[in-house]
Motif scaffolding. Structure first.
Motif, PDB file in Angstrom:
ATOM      1  N   LEU A   1       0.815  -1.208   0.000  1.00  0.00           N
ATOM      2  CA  LEU A   1       0.000   0.000   0.000  1.00  0.00           C
ATOM      3  C   LEU A   1       0.854   1.267   0.000  1.00  0.00           C
ATOM      4  O   LEU A   1       0.324   2.371  -0.140  1.00  0.00           O
ATOM      5  CB  LEU A   1      -0.939   0.007   1.205  1.00  0.00           C
ATOM      6  N   GLY A   2       2.171   1.109   0.190  1.00  0.00           N
ATOM      7  CA  GLY A   2       3.075   2.245   0.138  1.00  0.00           C
ATOM      8  C   GLY A   2       2.959   3.200   1.290  1.00  0.00           C
ATOM      9  O   GLY A   2       3.315   4.384   1.167  1.00  0.00           O
ATOM     10  N   ARG A   3       2.487   2.712   2.444  1.00  0.00           N
ATOM     11  CA  ARG A   3       2.310   3.608   3.591  1.00  0.00           C
ATOM     12  C   ARG A   3       3.562   3.717   4.472  1.00  0.00           C
ATOM     13  O   ARG A   3       3.593   4.540   5.387  1.00  0.00           O
ATOM     14  CB  ARG A   3       1.138   3.127   4.462  1.00  0.00           C
TER      15      ARG A   3
ATOM     16  N   TYR B   1      -0.510  -0.046  12.768  1.00  0.00           N
ATOM     17  CA  TYR B   1      -1.688  -0.914  12.642  1.00  0.00           C
ATOM     18  C   TYR B   1      -1.459  -2.263  13.328  1.00  0.00           C
ATOM     19  O   TYR B   1      -2.409  -2.877  13.828  1.00  0.00           O
ATOM     20  CB  TYR B   1      -2.048  -1.111  11.172  1.00  0.00           C
ATOM     21  N   TRP B   2      -0.224  -2.718  13.364  1.00  0.00           N
ATOM     22  CA  TRP B   2       0.087  -3.945  14.108  1.00  0.00           C
ATOM     23  C   TRP B   2      -0.117  -3.716  15.603  1.00  0.00           C
ATOM     24  O   TRP B   2      -0.549  -4.604  16.324  1.00  0.00           O
ATOM     25  CB  TRP B   2       1.512  -4.383  13.803  1.00  0.00           C
ATOM     26  N   LEU B   3       0.186  -2.503  16.051  1.00  0.00           N
ATOM     27  CA  LEU B   3      -0.077  -2.145  17.443  1.00  0.00           C
ATOM     28  C   LEU B   3      -1.578  -2.179  17.724  1.00  0.00           C
ATOM     29  O   LEU B   3      -2.014  -2.677  18.773  1.00  0.00           O
ATOM     30  CB  LEU B   3       0.483  -0.757  17.744  1.00  0.00           C
ATOM     31  N   VAL B   4      -2.370  -1.657  16.806  1.00  0.00           N
ATOM     32  CA  VAL B   4      -3.831  -1.690  16.971  1.00  0.00           C
ATOM     33  C   VAL B   4      -4.311  -3.133  17.050  1.00  0.00           C
ATOM     34  O   VAL B   4      -5.189  -3.468  17.861  1.00  0.00           O
ATOM     35  CB  VAL B   4      -4.518  -0.948  15.808  1.00  0.00           C
ATOM     36  N   LEU B   5      -3.745  -4.005  16.228  1.00  0.00           N
ATOM     37  CA  LEU B   5      -4.103  -5.421  16.279  1.00  0.00           C
ATOM     38  C   LEU B   5      -3.774  -6.009  17.646  1.00  0.00           C
ATOM     39  O   LEU B   5      -4.542  -6.799  18.202  1.00  0.00           O
ATOM     40  CB  LEU B   5      -3.376  -6.176  15.167  1.00  0.00           C
ATOM     41  N   GLY B   6      -2.626  -5.609  18.205  1.00  0.00           N
ATOM     42  CA  GLY B   6      -2.254  -6.073  19.531  1.00  0.00           C
ATOM     43  C   GLY B   6      -3.188  -5.567  20.610  1.00  0.00           C
ATOM     44  O   GLY B   6      -3.524  -6.297  21.553  1.00  0.00           O
ATOM     45  N   VAL B   7      -3.650  -4.326  20.482  1.00  0.00           N
ATOM     46  CA  VAL B   7      -4.630  -3.787  21.435  1.00  0.00           C
ATOM     47  C   VAL B   7      -5.897  -4.624  21.391  1.00  0.00           C
ATOM     48  O   VAL B   7      -6.499  -4.949  22.431  1.00  0.00           O
ATOM     49  CB  VAL B   7      -4.934  -2.312  21.114  1.00  0.00           C
ATOM     50  N   GLY B   8      -6.317  -4.999  20.187  1.00  0.00           N
ATOM     51  CA  GLY B   8      -7.476  -5.879  20.062  1.00  0.00           C
ATOM     52  C   GLY B   8      -7.264  -7.193  20.776  1.00  0.00           C
ATOM     53  O   GLY B   8      -8.181  -7.715  21.434  1.00  0.00           O
ATOM     54  N   GLY B   9      -6.055  -7.732  20.674  1.00  0.00           N
ATOM     55  CA  GLY B   9      -5.761  -8.986  21.357  1.00  0.00           C
ATOM     56  C   GLY B   9      -5.842  -8.889  22.866  1.00  0.00           C
ATOM     57  O   GLY B   9      -6.163  -9.879  23.539  1.00  0.00           O
ATOM     58  N   VAL B  10      -5.576  -7.708  23.400  1.00  0.00           N
ATOM     59  CA  VAL B  10      -5.655  -7.511  24.849  1.00  0.00           C
ATOM     60  C   VAL B  10      -7.106  -7.497  25.322  1.00  0.00           C
ATOM     61  O   VAL B  10      -7.447  -8.068  26.363  1.00  0.00           O
ATOM     62  CB  VAL B  10      -4.950  -6.201  25.252  1.00  0.00           C
TER      63      VAL B  10
ATOM     64  N   LEU C   1     -12.628  -6.557   5.020  1.00  0.00           N
ATOM     65  CA  LEU C   1     -12.760  -5.107   4.917  1.00  0.00           C
ATOM     66  C   LEU C   1     -11.689  -4.447   4.047  1.00  0.00           C
ATOM     67  O   LEU C   1     -12.008  -3.559   3.241  1.00  0.00           O
ATOM     68  CB  LEU C   1     -12.769  -4.500   6.322  1.00  0.00           C
ATOM     69  N   PRO C   2     -10.387  -4.831   4.146  1.00  0.00           N
ATOM     70  CA  PRO C   2      -9.379  -4.171   3.308  1.00  0.00           C
ATOM     71  C   PRO C   2      -9.562  -4.410   1.813  1.00  0.00           C
ATOM     72  O   PRO C   2      -8.955  -3.688   1.006  1.00  0.00           O
ATOM     73  CB  PRO C   2      -8.056  -4.808   3.790  1.00  0.00           C
ATOM     74  N   LEU C   3     -10.369  -5.385   1.432  1.00  0.00           N
ATOM     75  CA  LEU C   3     -10.625  -5.603   0.009  1.00  0.00           C
ATOM     76  C   LEU C   3     -11.442  -4.471  -0.586  1.00  0.00           C
ATOM     77  O   LEU C   3     -11.415  -4.244  -1.801  1.00  0.00           O
ATOM     78  CB  LEU C   3     -11.359  -6.935  -0.193  1.00  0.00           C
ATOM     79  N   ALA C   4     -12.172  -3.754   0.272  1.00  0.00           N
ATOM     80  CA  ALA C   4     -13.007  -2.652  -0.192  1.00  0.00           C
ATOM     81  C   ALA C   4     -12.531  -1.290   0.305  1.00  0.00           C
ATOM     82  O   ALA C   4     -12.678  -0.288  -0.400  1.00  0.00           O
ATOM     83  CB  ALA C   4     -14.459  -2.870   0.248  1.00  0.00           C
ATOM     84  N   PHE C   5     -11.958  -1.265   1.513  1.00  0.00           N
ATOM     85  CA  PHE C   5     -11.556   0.006   2.116  1.00  0.00           C
ATOM     86  C   PHE C   5     -10.140  -0.101   2.673  1.00  0.00           C
ATOM     87  O   PHE C   5      -9.890  -0.905   3.569  1.00  0.00           O
ATOM     88  CB  PHE C   5     -12.523   0.396   3.245  1.00  0.00           C
ATOM     89  N   VAL C   6      -9.221   0.701   2.139  1.00  0.00           N
ATOM     90  CA  VAL C   6      -7.841   0.691   2.634  1.00  0.00           C
ATOM     91  C   VAL C   6      -7.459   2.059   3.204  1.00  0.00           C
ATOM     92  O   VAL C   6      -6.286   2.396   3.309  1.00  0.00           O
ATOM     93  CB  VAL C   6      -6.840   0.277   1.538  1.00  0.00           C
ATOM     94  N   GLY C   7      -8.470   2.825   3.579  1.00  0.00           N
ATOM     95  CA  GLY C   7      -8.215   4.084   4.262  1.00  0.00           C
ATOM     96  C   GLY C   7      -7.898   3.847   5.722  1.00  0.00           C
ATOM     97  O   GLY C   7      -7.809   2.702   6.194  1.00  0.00           O
ATOM     98  N   VAL C   8      -7.734   4.918   6.466  1.00  0.00           N
ATOM     99  CA  VAL C   8      -7.385   4.817   7.882  1.00  0.00           C
ATOM    100  C   VAL C   8      -8.449   4.036   8.642  1.00  0.00           C
ATOM    101  O   VAL C   8      -8.139   3.147   9.448  1.00  0.00           O
ATOM    102  CB  VAL C   8      -7.207   6.221   8.489  1.00  0.00           C
ATOM    103  N   ALA C   9      -9.730   4.337   8.378  1.00  0.00           N
ATOM    104  CA  ALA C   9     -10.807   3.654   9.099  1.00  0.00           C
ATOM    105  C   ALA C   9     -10.853   2.174   8.747  1.00  0.00           C
ATOM    106  O   ALA C   9     -10.996   1.320   9.631  1.00  0.00           O
ATOM    107  CB  ALA C   9     -12.143   4.315   8.779  1.00  0.00           C
ATOM    108  N   GLY C  10     -10.741   1.858   7.468  1.00  0.00           N
ATOM    109  CA  GLY C  10     -10.808   0.463   7.045  1.00  0.00           C
ATOM    110  C   GLY C  10      -9.696  -0.377   7.639  1.00  0.00           C
ATOM    111  O   GLY C  10      -9.942  -1.461   8.196  1.00  0.00           O
ATOM    112  N   LEU C  11      -8.463   0.103   7.553  1.00  0.00           N
ATOM    113  CA  LEU C  11      -7.333  -0.647   8.095  1.00  0.00           C
ATOM    114  C   LEU C  11      -7.378  -0.690   9.620  1.00  0.00           C
ATOM    115  O   LEU C  11      -7.019  -1.698  10.232  1.00  0.00           O
ATOM    116  CB  LEU C  11      -6.016  -0.015   7.630  1.00  0.00           C
TER     117      LEU C  11
END
Length: 405
Positions: free
Chosen positions: A245-247, A255-264, A296-306
């Motif tokens: 995505l070139g970000r 975003y990996w941190l956000v995934l980790g927050v979800g895991g908590v 979701l990323p198949l349709a939305f790759v903006g900040v909210a989607g990711l």
């Protein structure tokens, strides 16, 4: 013997030791590799296709560890089994600081996967056997929270460490891992017995209802498929955001941190849902949410989607683990619960390993992470159907039993 009577401090220290063990085993042993994929490629140690294969090799190690974990624990006893896995994990982290090539690196990633799976299977039942029944739900949530904390911790420290070089990052994580291993071992050594696990359920003298094998099989299949559906996020998420995505790597790691927050927060959400809806219904809801978030990323790759995809997928993985364990406990007769949970864990590991290699081949053929992500969402859709069929069967079974009374 319960830890409540003879060692009151163990009521919180022993689950904490288990959480730290899973933090090291899964958070470091498995997930530290994900945010390092891009630095490994940029440093010229491996190509993107080779890192995908190394990720799959780690999943293969998880499968091997899951298959042999119970025998290994019975052979050594839970304390020694846990100690050996903690040592193996720290050694594998340190060894990855050198570019061994695919064979050497593959060995250490394989060992890390084996140790992580063994800890996942051995730690929880060994600790639950020492907990009074009233404390087991809270203790279970504490233990599985270690996975999310480990993922979140990795996402915080690895990007900063990566600026010092790939080798330095691995050595630093090994040093942190050694401290974590010591903390975990102090609790395990003090509060777990040295003999073979004492959690073998006693045979009940009362007559138990017939085991609903078809329903249990659906739950096990759904649980196994969930691991394959999670492969794109667990292995490729950071590299997908950073390079495809070139970000940039910094954004990918956020975003990996956000995934980790979800895991908590996932285990706590699972517990609340189970109390309101029941384990089987809550499990279906968790699968629906994870399927939608993966797609979701198949349709939305903006900040909210990711962001939503990262948070929800991160939360639903430990939620599904917790809810599947609760569903098995509710459906299976007491003498078979440990065995059936072992089957579920093996299903999870086997499907994850196969899915890891299949996703790596898909990525190599397509040259884009979009295809593995789509495949993961499709697999989770099938898993959702299996969990729904299992929940319907479980509700009918409860209704029939209620009418007979």
């Amino acid at each position: 013997m319960s830890v409540e009577r003879d060692m009151p401090g163990g009521l919180w220290r022993l689950p904490l030791a288990g959480a730290v063990a899973l933090l090291l085993g899964v958070g470091f042993g498995r997930y530290v590799f994900t945010p390092l994929i891009t630095p490994l490629v940029e440093a010229g140690w491996f190509s993107a296709q080779q890192t995908a294969r190394l990720g799959a090799i780690n999943l293969l190690g998880y499968l091997i560890g899951a298959a042999g974990a119970n025998r290994y624990a019975h052979w050594l006893g839970p304390r020694r089994a846990i100690a050996s896995c903690l040592i193996a994990l720290v050694a594998s982290l340190a060894a990855c600081a050198w570019p061994w090539g695919m064979i050497g690196y593959g060995f250490w990633r394989l060992l890390a996967g084996m140790a992580a799976a063994t800890l996942t299977i051995v730690v929880t039942p060994a600790i639950m056997a020492r907990m009074p029944e009233a404390r087991r739900p809270g203790a279970s949530a504490t233990i599985f929270t270690g996975i999310g904390v480990g993922t979140m911790g990795v996402s915080l420290i690895v990007p900063w460490l990566a600026s010092f070089g790939v080798g330095a990052t691995w050595l630093a994580t090994a040093a942190i891992g050694a401290v974590l291993a010591g903390v975990s071992w102090l609790g395990v050594w003090r509060y777990l017995p040295g003999e073979a696990p004492a959690d073998t359920p006693r045979q009940s003298t009362s007559r138990t209802p017939a085991t609903p094998w078809a329903i249990i099989a659906l739950v096990i299949v759904a649980y196994g498929l969930s691991s394959a559906g999670y492969v794109p996020h667990s292995l490729y998420w950071v590299d997908y955001i950073a390079r495809e995505l070139g970000r940039g790597l910094e954004t990918g790691n956020r975003y990996w941190l956000v995934l980790g927050v979800g895991g908590v927060i996932g285990p706590a959400l699972a517990g609340a849902a189970a109390r309101r809806l029941g384990f089987d219904t809550a499990l279906v809801l968790a699968f629906v949410l994870m399927t939608l978030a993966t797609a979701l990323p198949l349709a939305f790759v903006g900040v909210a989607g990711l962001g939503i995809s990262s948070l929800v997928v991160g939360a639903m993985v430990p939620a599904i683990i917790t809810l599947t364990a609760g569903t098995v406990h509710a459906l299976a007769p007491v003498p078979r619960q440990r065995q059936i949970w072992g089957w579920a864990t093996l299903s999870f590991a086997a499907t994850q390993a196969v899915g890891g290699f299949a996703m790596a081949r898909l990525y190599a053929a397509a040259g884009t992470y979009t295809v593995p992500i789509a495949a993961g969402a499709a697999i989770l859709l099938v898993a959702t159907g299996c969990s729904l069929a299992g929940a319907i069967g479980a509700h009918r079974r409860r209704s029939d039993r209620g009418q007979k009374r």
